[in-house]
Scaffold this active site. Structure first.
Site, mmCIF file in Angstrom:
data_model
loop_
_atom_site.group_PDB
_atom_site.id
_atom_site.type_symbol
_atom_site.label_atom_id
_atom_site.label_comp_id
_atom_site.label_asym_id
_atom_site.label_seq_id
_atom_site.Cartn_x
_atom_site.Cartn_y
_atom_site.Cartn_z
ATOM 1 N N TYR A 194 -12.215 -1.938 -4.113
ATOM 2 C CA TYR A 194 -12.653 -2.062 -2.954
ATOM 3 C C TYR A 194 -14.423 -1.865 -2.420
ATOM 4 C CZ TYR A 194 -8.075 -1.924 -0.244
ATOM 5 O OH TYR A 194 -6.965 -2.419 0.314
ATOM 6 N N HIS A 197 -2.610 -5.295 1.387
ATOM 7 C CA HIS A 197 -3.520 -5.973 1.462
ATOM 8 C C HIS A 197 -3.170 -7.424 0.587
ATOM 9 C CE1 HIS A 197 -7.631 -6.982 -0.312
ATOM 10 N NE2 HIS A 197 -6.454 -7.951 -1.473
ATOM 11 N N ASN A 233 -1.835 0.330 7.250
ATOM 12 C CA ASN A 233 -1.167 -1.037 7.509
ATOM 13 C C ASN A 233 -0.972 -1.871 6.374
ATOM 14 O OD1 ASN A 233 -3.533 -1.940 6.026
ATOM 15 N ND2 ASN A 233 -4.769 -3.345 7.570
ATOM 16 N N LYS A 260 0.577 -0.903 0.300
ATOM 17 C CA LYS A 260 -0.647 -0.018 -0.185
ATOM 18 C C LYS A 260 1.053 1.347 0.441
ATOM 19 C CE LYS A 260 -3.681 -2.421 2.338
ATOM 20 N NZ LYS A 260 -4.969 -2.076 3.263
ATOM 21 N N GLU A 302 -9.466 -10.909 -7.460
ATOM 22 C CA GLU A 302 -8.226 -9.132 -7.762
ATOM 23 C C GLU A 302 -7.546 -9.819 -8.391
ATOM 24 O OE1 GLU A 302 -9.701 -8.699 -2.911
ATOM 25 O OE2 GLU A 302 -7.741 -9.645 -3.136
HETATM 26 P P1 RTP Z 1 -7.436 -6.536 3.319
HETATM 27 O O1 RTP Z 1 -8.160 -6.421 2.539
HETATM 28 O O2 RTP Z 1 -6.710 -4.869 2.851
HETATM 29 O O3 RTP Z 1 -6.055 -6.896 3.272
HETATM 30 O O4 RTP Z 1 -7.235 -5.849 5.284
HETATM 31 P P2 RTP Z 1 -8.814 -6.579 5.743
HETATM 32 O O5 RTP Z 1 -8.807 -8.411 5.594
HETATM 33 O O6 RTP Z 1 -6.931 -7.551 6.701
HETATM 34 O O7 RTP Z 1 -9.156 -6.575 5.840
HETATM 35 P P3 RTP Z 1 -10.428 -5.502 5.489
HETATM 36 O O8 RTP Z 1 -11.888 -5.653 6.921
HETATM 37 O O9 RTP Z 1 -11.074 -5.869 4.378
HETATM 38 O O10 RTP Z 1 -10.756 -4.030 5.172
HETATM 39 C C1 RTP Z 1 -10.053 -3.659 4.553
HETATM 40 C C2 RTP Z 1 -9.215 -2.303 4.801
HETATM 41 O O11 RTP Z 1 -9.586 -0.904 4.914
HETATM 42 C C3 RTP Z 1 -8.825 -0.817 5.850
HETATM 43 N N1 RTP Z 1 -9.551 -0.648 6.997
HETATM 44 N N2 RTP Z 1 -9.878 0.836 7.796
HETATM 45 N N3 RTP Z 1 -10.621 2.678 9.857
HETATM 46 C C4 RTP Z 1 -10.648 0.896 10.255
HETATM 47 O O12 RTP Z 1 -11.464 0.847 10.874
HETATM 48 C C5 RTP Z 1 -10.864 -0.036 8.983
HETATM 49 N N4 RTP Z 1 -10.719 -0.788 9.048
HETATM 50 C C6 RTP Z 1 -10.491 -1.566 7.952
HETATM 51 C C7 RTP Z 1 -7.867 -1.350 6.417
HETATM 52 O O13 RTP Z 1 -7.315 -0.893 5.876
HETATM 53 C C8 RTP Z 1 -7.873 -2.871 5.822
HETATM 54 O O14 RTP Z 1 -6.692 -3.570 5.552
HETATM 55 MG MG MG Z 2 -9.539 -7.497 3.049
#
Ligand code: RTP
Ligand code: MG
Length: 140
Positions: free
Chosen positions: A51, A117, A114, A11, A128
């Site tokens: 997204y 992804h 973070n 990212k 994806e």
């Molecule tokens: P990713 O998709 O980026 O691999 O991450 P993930 O599965 O661990 O998390 P996901 O629930 O799919 O959320 C996608 C991305 O959205 C951002 N996020 N921000 N501010 C917040 O509360 C929040 N929650 C999620 C994070 O960058 C997350 O990686």
């Molecule tokens: Mg995710």
């Protein structure tokens, strides 16, 4: 165990801090092979499309801003159990909860910034990968 492919993204918070090599090294050390890689500064439309699953979430606007703030590196990783293995190397979404030795524990700034992804299931991995790459760009 079958050989899988998964989609990974480094990212903007990480490319900005020149962490592309260190992050890629951690993925390779875990046994994942980079079979495609390119640098992309995504447009707002590309970020919203990528997204789309999160479009009703309260953090969607912030997510699109963060992902378009600078270049990303999009990659396809191949290996045994690649989808789960990549998620393990990445660590928990919130770096405060990420395990020792994971990419997010070492490099992530916050839940929004973070650093990486990774696809979460075979169906999303296929979608994806197809979103960012054509078949001829994947060189196993
Ligand atoms: P990713 O998709 O980026 O691999 O991450 P993930 O599965 O661990 O998390 P996901 O629930 O799919 O959320 C996608 C991305 O959205 C951002 N996020 N921000 N501010 C917040 O509360 C929040 N929650 C999620 C994070 O960058 C997350 O990686
Ligand atoms: Mg995710």
């Amino acid at each position: 165990m079958a050989i899988e492919r998964t989609f990974s993204m480094i990212k903007p918070d990480a490319t900005r801090r020149n962490l592309t090599g260190k992050i890629t090294a951690k993925l390779e050390e875990a046994g994942l092979r980079v079979v495609a890689s390119k640098r992309v500064w995504m447009s707002r439309a590309q970020a919203e499309g990528f997204y789309a699953v999160h479009k009703e979430r309260p953090f969607f606007g912030e997510l699109v801003e963060t992902m378009t703030a600078g270049p990303t590196v999009v990659q396809v990783l191949e290996g045994e159990n690649a989808i789960l293995k990549n998620r393990e190397v990445m660590g928990a979404t919130n770096p405060a909860n990420a395990a020792e030795g994971t990419i997010r524990k070492e490099f992530a700034v916050s839940i929004g910034e973070n650093s990486v992804h990774g696809s979460d299931a075979p169906e999303t991995a296929a979608q994806e990968i197809a979103y960012w790459f054509s078949g001829v760009e994947l060189v196993g």
